[in-house]
Design a protein around this motif. Structure first.
Motif, PDB file in Angstrom:
ATOM      1  N   ALA A  64       0.908  -1.316  -0.095  1.00  0.00           N
ATOM      2  CA  ALA A  64       0.065  -0.061  -0.003  1.00  0.00           C
ATOM      3  C   ALA A  64       0.896   1.290   0.008  1.00  0.00           C
ATOM      4  O   ALA A  64       0.291   2.184  -0.451  1.00  0.00           O
ATOM      5  CB  ALA A  64      -1.052   0.019   1.183  1.00  0.00           C
ATOM      6  N   ALA A  65       2.095   0.900   0.528  1.00  0.00           N
ATOM      7  CA  ALA A  65       2.793   2.341   0.721  1.00  0.00           C
ATOM      8  C   ALA A  65       4.335   1.966   0.565  1.00  0.00           C
ATOM      9  O   ALA A  65       4.606   0.800   1.090  1.00  0.00           O
ATOM     10  CB  ALA A  65       2.731   3.248   1.913  1.00  0.00           C
ATOM     11  N   THR A  66       5.227   2.962   0.075  1.00  0.00           N
ATOM     12  CA  THR A  66       6.712   2.739   0.356  1.00  0.00           C
ATOM     13  C   THR A  66       7.047   2.789   1.470  1.00  0.00           C
ATOM     14  O   THR A  66       8.267   1.828   2.043  1.00  0.00           O
ATOM     15  CB  THR A  66       7.361   3.830  -0.560  1.00  0.00           C
ATOM     16  N   ASP A  67       6.469   3.487   2.421  1.00  0.00           N
ATOM     17  CA  ASP A  67       6.898   3.484   3.997  1.00  0.00           C
ATOM     18  C   ASP A  67       5.761   3.477   4.632  1.00  0.00           C
ATOM     19  O   ASP A  67       5.098   4.533   5.137  1.00  0.00           O
ATOM     20  CB  ASP A  67       7.717   4.679   4.358  1.00  0.00           C
ATOM     21  N   ALA A  68       5.386   2.319   5.027  1.00  0.00           N
ATOM     22  CA  ALA A  68       3.857   2.375   5.748  1.00  0.00           C
ATOM     23  C   ALA A  68       3.948   3.109   7.102  1.00  0.00           C
ATOM     24  O   ALA A  68       3.135   3.467   7.626  1.00  0.00           O
ATOM     25  CB  ALA A  68       3.383   0.832   5.962  1.00  0.00           C
ATOM     26  N   GLU A  69       5.146   2.819   7.930  1.00  0.00           N
ATOM     27  CA  GLU A  69       5.436   3.377   9.358  1.00  0.00           C
ATOM     28  C   GLU A  69       5.455   5.024   9.135  1.00  0.00           C
ATOM     29  O   GLU A  69       4.730   5.698  10.013  1.00  0.00           O
ATOM     30  CB  GLU A  69       6.819   2.802   9.791  1.00  0.00           C
ATOM     31  N   ALA A  70       6.015   5.586   8.033  1.00  0.00           N
ATOM     32  CA  ALA A  70       5.742   6.893   7.737  1.00  0.00           C
ATOM     33  C   ALA A  70       4.170   7.539   7.505  1.00  0.00           C
ATOM     34  O   ALA A  70       3.890   8.668   8.202  1.00  0.00           O
ATOM     35  CB  ALA A  70       6.726   7.521   6.709  1.00  0.00           C
ATOM     36  N   GLU A  71       3.608   6.524   7.041  1.00  0.00           N
ATOM     37  CA  GLU A  71       2.150   6.672   6.928  1.00  0.00           C
ATOM     38  C   GLU A  71       1.386   6.852   8.341  1.00  0.00           C
ATOM     39  O   GLU A  71       0.404   7.631   8.485  1.00  0.00           O
ATOM     40  CB  GLU A  71       1.547   5.779   6.024  1.00  0.00           C
ATOM     41  N   MET A  72       1.831   5.830   8.945  1.00  0.00           N
ATOM     42  CA  MET A  72       1.009   5.809  10.271  1.00  0.00           C
ATOM     43  C   MET A  72       1.588   7.011  11.225  1.00  0.00           C
ATOM     44  O   MET A  72       0.788   7.674  11.825  1.00  0.00           O
ATOM     45  CB  MET A  72       1.636   4.567  11.171  1.00  0.00           C
ATOM     46  N   HIS A  73       2.868   7.570  11.017  1.00  0.00           N
ATOM     47  CA  HIS A  73       3.443   8.676  11.810  1.00  0.00           C
ATOM     48  C   HIS A  73       2.422   9.845  11.360  1.00  0.00           C
ATOM     49  O   HIS A  73       2.048  10.773  12.205  1.00  0.00           O
ATOM     50  CB  HIS A  73       4.919   8.710  11.569  1.00  0.00           C
TER      51      HIS A  73
END
Length: 221
Positions: free
Chosen positions: A83-92
């Protein structure tokens, strides 16, 4: 043809790709692995995201600094990877938006007096849509700290101090009133019962003190 094995740990899932196509998701255990297979390991343990203090505005326009803590874990490794290149950044980013929206709905006085004015359940519910979009399940979201501007903190300290001093003066006045009331009651009692007054006088006199008591027309030493 199977050429080697793939070992998946208890705290992860493994995505297997071949020629850019997802072959499957492997859970914990030992699995056969085909040649030219690319694997992506996804940690499924619970994680903790803690936002650094954020400068946000309250409902009454006062700037405060607040922090947010999020407990989350990956429940859909395919979505988490794709879903995203950086899912953790999306969560942040999603957590920052939730924090700003939540604080903006509460005035500074209530936020300072009751840090739980922004409930964990409401914060969690607000973050769920963004988390689900990247394959994440949110266990809990907590507003950790709310830091008021120095001038506001000083004003609140002065207010609390003034209230404490006022309460102390009130208690002192109540004690004085009670003491005066007791003295007045005692004086009235002695006035109504002269014999009791003489007994109190004898009790108050020290050893060797000579007292002269007048009872009617008689005098005794």
């Amino acid at each position: 043809m199977f050429r080697r094995h793939l070992t998946v740990q208890p705290d992860e899932n493994v995505l297997a790709f071949r020629d850019g196509v997802l072959l499957g998701v492997f859970g914990p255990g030992r699995h056969r692995r085909r040649g030219r297979t690319r694997v992506v390991r996804v940690d499924t343990r619970r994680r903790l995201l803690v936002l650094a203090p954020q400068d946000v505005l309250t409902a009454d326009g006062l700037g405060v600094r607040a922090t947010l803590a999020v407990r989350w874990r990956v429940v859909d490794p395919v979505t988490f990877h794709a879903a995203a290149t950086d899912a953790e950044a999306e969560m942040h980013l999603a957590a920052q938006i939730v924090l700003r929206s939540a604080v903006a709905a509460v005035d500074a006085e209530n936020l300072a007096a009751r840090p739980d004015a922004v409930g964990s359940a409401a914060l969690t519910a607000a973050l769920v849509p963004a988390a689900t979009a990247v394959g994440v399940e949110v266990d809990e979201v907590v507003l950790r700290d709310v830091i008021l501007p120095p001038a506001v903190r000083d004003a609140r300290t002065e207010l609390v101090t003034a209230r404490t001093r006022g309460q102390a003066r009130l208690e002192e006045a109540r004690a004085e009133t009670a003491a005066l009331r007791a003295l007045a009651n005692g004086a009235r009692l002695l006035e109504e019962h002269p014999a009791l007054a003489r007994v109190r006088l004898v009790e108050a006199a020290g050893p060797g003190t000579q007292l002269v008591l007048h009872v009617g027309d008689d005098a005794r030493a």
